[in-house]
Design a protein around this motif. Structure first.
Motif, short mmCIF file in Angstrom:
data_model
loop_
_atom_site.label_atom_id
_atom_site.label_comp_id
_atom_site.label_asym_id
_atom_site.label_seq_id
_atom_site.Cartn_x
_atom_site.Cartn_y
_atom_site.Cartn_z
N LEU A 132 -8.64 -8.73 -5.41
CA LEU A 132 -9.55 -9.18 -6.47
C LEU A 132 -10.98 -8.71 -6.24
N ILE A 133 -11.21 -8.06 -5.07
CA ILE A 133 -12.55 -7.58 -4.74
C ILE A 133 -12.54 -6.06 -4.77
N PRO A 134 -13.00 -5.44 -5.86
CA PRO A 134 -12.92 -3.97 -6.01
C PRO A 134 -14.02 -3.23 -5.25
N VAL A 135 -14.00 -3.33 -3.94
CA VAL A 135 -14.97 -2.65 -3.07
C VAL A 135 -14.22 -1.61 -2.25
N THR A 136 -14.67 -0.38 -2.30
CA THR A 136 -13.96 0.72 -1.63
C THR A 136 -13.82 0.49 -0.14
N GLU A 137 -14.88 -0.03 0.51
CA GLU A 137 -14.83 -0.22 1.95
C GLU A 137 -13.78 -1.25 2.36
N LEU A 138 -13.47 -2.19 1.48
CA LEU A 138 -12.50 -3.22 1.79
C LEU A 138 -11.06 -2.73 1.70
N LEU A 139 -10.86 -1.52 1.18
CA LEU A 139 -9.50 -0.99 1.06
C LEU A 139 -8.85 -0.83 2.43
N TYR A 140 -9.65 -0.46 3.44
CA TYR A 140 -9.09 -0.33 4.78
C TYR A 140 -8.56 -1.68 5.28
N VAL A 141 -9.33 -2.72 5.05
CA VAL A 141 -8.90 -4.07 5.45
C VAL A 141 -7.67 -4.49 4.66
N THR A 142 -7.66 -4.17 3.37
CA THR A 142 -6.52 -4.52 2.52
C THR A 142 -5.23 -3.88 3.02
N PHE A 143 -5.31 -2.62 3.41
CA PHE A 143 -4.11 -1.92 3.90
C PHE A 143 -3.63 -2.51 5.22
N ILE A 144 -4.57 -2.89 6.09
CA ILE A 144 -4.18 -3.50 7.36
C ILE A 144 -3.48 -4.83 7.14
N VAL A 145 -4.07 -5.65 6.27
CA VAL A 145 -3.47 -6.96 5.96
C VAL A 145 -2.09 -6.77 5.33
N MET A 146 -1.99 -5.80 4.43
CA MET A 146 -0.71 -5.53 3.78
C MET A 146 0.36 -5.13 4.79
N THR A 147 -0.01 -4.30 5.78
CA THR A 147 0.94 -3.86 6.79
C THR A 147 1.42 -5.00 7.66
N VAL A 148 0.47 -5.82 8.13
CA VAL A 148 0.84 -6.96 8.96
C VAL A 148 1.68 -7.95 8.16
N TYR A 149 1.29 -8.16 6.91
CA TYR A 149 2.02 -9.08 6.03
C TYR A 149 3.45 -8.63 5.82
N ARG A 150 3.63 -7.36 5.53
CA ARG A 150 4.98 -6.84 5.30
C ARG A 150 5.85 -6.97 6.54
N SER A 151 5.25 -6.71 7.70
CA SER A 151 6.01 -6.79 8.95
C SER A 151 6.48 -8.21 9.21
N PHE A 152 5.59 -9.17 9.05
CA PHE A 152 5.96 -10.57 9.25
C PHE A 152 7.01 -10.99 8.22
N LEU A 153 6.84 -10.55 6.97
CA LEU A 153 7.74 -10.96 5.90
C LEU A 153 9.18 -10.56 6.19
N TYR A 154 9.41 -9.28 6.43
CA TYR A 154 10.78 -8.81 6.56
C TYR A 154 11.37 -9.08 7.95
N SER A 155 10.52 -9.16 8.97
CA SER A 155 11.03 -9.53 10.29
C SER A 155 11.53 -10.96 10.29
N LEU A 156 10.73 -11.86 9.72
CA LEU A 156 11.09 -13.28 9.73
C LEU A 156 12.19 -13.60 8.73
N ALA A 157 12.24 -12.85 7.64
CA ALA A 157 13.31 -13.07 6.66
C ALA A 157 14.66 -12.90 7.33
N ALA A 158 14.76 -11.91 8.23
CA ALA A 158 16.02 -11.66 8.93
C ALA A 158 16.16 -12.54 10.17
N ALA A 159 15.08 -12.66 10.96
CA ALA A 159 15.15 -13.38 12.23
C ALA A 159 15.46 -14.86 12.02
#
Length: 516
Positions: free
Chosen positions: A386-413
C-alpha cells in the motif's frame, strides 16, 4: 534395491543422499509457477496476446518503454491511460489464476492417487504431465497463444507432487524432521529461479522454445529417485509407536494403580489404533489449518500474479520493471535459507515443549509460534504494497520471500507432525484443493483492480482485512493445547496425590506392625 528401506534400522549416510536428491528435484522442477513474473515478462516481449507490436533485432526482442507505446485502445474507459495493454494483462492474469487453481485441484487428485496407489504411481503420472506441459510452453507462439493455458497448468499440476512425495524423506530423520521439510520447501520456493534463468537467457539471445525443451529433458532425473531411492508405497515414521505410548502413559499409570488389567489392555488397544481418515479431516485443528492456508495463499498468489502490473503502475519505465523483476527473483532464491529458518523455529519449539504432559502440548503447541509469524509476515506484506515507494520494494521482496517460505514449509510440516504419515498426501491434497477453490477469487480481485484508478489500493486493503482472520488458527491451537495440558496436569497431580496417600497408608501399617 530401494535405499529408503528402514526395516533393518537407520540407513545411515543413505538418508542424506536421498534428502539431497529430493532437494534438487524440488529446486529444479517443483515451483516453477512462482517464477511467473519472469516468464510473464518474456511472453509480453514476444507479443503473446499483445495489443502492440514489438521490434526484434536478430533473436533478441528490443523492449520499448511503456510511455513510448502507441495507444491502440480507442474504447479505453479507464480514468488514466498508462499505455498498458489490458487485453494482454487480462489474459496473463487469467492464465496464472487457472494454473494456480488447477495446481491445487491437481494436488488433491494426485494426493488421492498417492493415498490409494503409493509414491511410485503418483510420480510416474506427475512426470508425464510435467513433460507434456513443458513441451506445450515451448511451442507457444502468436499463432498458437492458447497453448499457454494448458502448458502452465500442466507444469503447475505436476510440480506439487514432487514436494508431496519427497516430504516423506523427513521421516528418515528422527531428529530435525521439520528442518528437512523446511529445506525441501525452500528448494520448492527457490525453483522460481528457473524462470529467471529463462528470462536472462532470452535477453541474451536464447530461444524460449529451446529452454523449455531442455527443462523437459532434464526432468528425467525424477525417475531415478522414483525407482531407486523412494519406496513403492510410503516411508513411515519410526517414532510413531513411541508417541502413542507416551500419550497414554498417564492413563496406563492410573489403570495400573486401580489394578484393572482388563481396562488397561482395552485402553492401550483403543489408543494404538490409527485414527480414521474421516476423523482426521474433521479434526478442528485441520479445519482451522485449511482456513489459515486459504487466506495466506490467496494473499501470496495475488501478489505474485499481479507483480508485473504492480511494478508497472508505480515505476512506469519498462527497464525499471525488468530490473525489479530480476531483483524479486533473486530475492526469492533466498528461500533456501528462510525455509530452513522456519523448520528450525518449529524444531526449536518442539524442544521447548518436550516436557509437556499431553501429546497436544508436545506436538501441537510447537506450531503456534511459527504459524503466528507467518500470519504477521502476511500482514506486513499487505501493508507494504500500500506504500508506493520505490526504495521499499527491496523490503517488500524480502518480506515476501520469508513469508512464502514460512507458509509452504509450515503447511506441510504441520500436517506431517500432527497426523498419521499414510494420510499426508490425501490431507495435503484436500488442503491444497480448498486453497485452490478459494484462490480462484484472485481473478475477481484483479478484475476489481482494473475498474477504476484507486481500485488496486482498495483491493489490497480488503486483502489486508482478510489476512487478520488467519490469526484464528494459531490462537485456536494455543487455547486447545493449554486446555489439554491443564487436564493432564490435573490428572497427573491427582495420581501423584493418590500414590502419596497409598504410600502413607502402607507406611502407617508398617509402623503399626513394628510397634506391635
Amino acid at each position: 534395491m530401494v535405499l529408503s528401506d528402514t526395516r533393518n534400522g537407520d540407513i545411515g549416510w543413505k538418508k542424506w543422499l536421498i534428502a539431497g536428491w529430493a532437494f534438487i528435484e524440488c529446486l529444479f522442477f517443483g515451483g516453477l509457477l512462482y517464477g511467473w513474473a519472469s516468464i510473464n515478462f518474456v511472453l509480453k516481449m514476444e507479443g503473446i496476446y499483445g495489443c502492440d507490436p514489438v521490434s526484434v533485432n536478430g533473436t533478441k526482442a528490443v523492449a520499448l518503454t511503456i510511455d513510448s507505446l502507441p495507444d491502440t485502445r480507442s474504447n479505453d474507459t479507464s480514468e488514466e491511460n498508462d499505455g498498458t495493454c489490458k487485453q494482454q494483462d487480462s489474459n496473463m492474469a487469467l492464465c496464472f489464476t487457472i494454473a494456480s487453481t488447477l495446481y491445487c485441484v491437481g494436488c488433491a487428485v494426485l494426493g488421492h492417487i498417492n493415498y490409494k496407489f503409493g509414491t511410485r504411481v503418483t510420480r510416474i503420472i506427475s512426470f508425464i504431465i510435467f513433460v507434456a506441459g513443458s513441451i506445450m510452453v515451448a511451442f507457444i507462439s502468436k499463432e498458437n497463444p492458447w497453448l499457454m493455458y494448458p502448458g502452465f497448468a500442466c507444469i503447475s499440476i505436476a510440480g506439487i507432487p514432487i514436494l508431496v512425495t519427497n516430504t516423506q524423506v523427513s521421516n528418515l530423520f528422527i531428529v530435525g524432521s521439520s528442518s528437512v521439510v523446511g529445506l525441501l520447501s525452500g528448494g520448492f520456493d527457490s525453483s522460481s529461479a528457473v524462470m529467471l534463468v529463462v528470462k536472462l537467457a532470452y535477453e541474451s539471445g536464447f530461444s524460449r522454445r529451446y529452454m523449455f525443451i531442455i527443462i523437459a529433458v532434464l526432468h528425467v532425473i525424477v525417475l531415478v529417485s522414483t525407482f531407486f531411492f523412494l519406496p513403492k508405497s510410503y516411508i513411515l515414521r519410526p517414532e510413531a509407536k513411541v508417541n502413542i505410548e507416551c500419550e497414554v502413559s498417564v492413563k496406563e499409570n492410573v489403570a495400573f494403580e486401580q489394578n484393572t488389567k482388563n481396562k488397561e489392555t482395552e485402553t492401550e488397544e483403543a489408543v494404538s489404533e490409527v485414527p480414521s481418515l474421516k476423523s482426521c479431516l474433521l479434526d478442528p485443528k485441520f479445519v482451522t489449518h485449511v482456513i489459515w492456508y486459504c487466506i495466506s495463499t490467496l494473499r501470496f498468489h495475488y501478489f505474485i500474479g499481479t507483480l508485473n502490473q504492480y511494478l508497472t503502475r508505480i515505476l512506469k519505465q519498462q527497464d525499471q520493471v525488468s530490473y525489479f523483476l530480476d531483483v524479486s527473483m533473486y530475492t526469492m532464491m533466498g528461500g533456501l535459507l528462510t525455509s530452513f529458518l522456519s523448520g528450525f523455529v518449529h524444531d526449536w519449539q518442539k524442544v521447548m515443549c518436550k516436557d509437556g504432559k499431553s501429546r497436544a502440548y508436545k506436538e501441537v503447541m510447537p506450531a503456534v509460534l511459527p504459524l503466528a509469524i507467518t500470519s504477521t509476515l502476511s500482514l506486513l506484506l499487505s501493508i507494504l504494497v500500500l506504500i508506493p515507494v520505490t526504495e521499499l520494494l527491496y523490503v517488500t521482496f524480502i518480506v515476501m520471500t520469508v513469508y512464502r517460505s514460512f507458509l509452504y514449509s509450515l503447511a506441510a510440516a504441520f500436517l506431517n507432525a500432527i497426523f498419521p504419515g499414510q494420510y499426508f498426501g490425501m490431507m495435503y491434497g484436500v488442503m491444497i484443493l480448498c486453497g485452490g477453490a478459494f484462490n480462484s477469487s484472485q481473478f475477481a480481485f484483479y478484475t476489481w483492480a482494473e475498474t477504476y484508478h484507486a481500485a488496486p489500493q482498495h483491493a489490497d486493503i480488503s486483502l489486508l482485512c482478510l489476512v487478520l482472520l488467519s490469526y484464528i488458527h494459531p490462537i485456536n491451537l494455543w487455547v486447545s493445547s493449554w486446555k489439554e495440558e491443564r487436564k493432564f496436569k490435573v490428572a497427573y497431580s491427582l495420581l501423584t496425590k493418590e500414590k502419596q496417600n497409598h504410600l502413607t497408608e502402607e507406611q502407617g501399617h508398617l509402623n503399626l506392625e513394628v510397634t506391635k
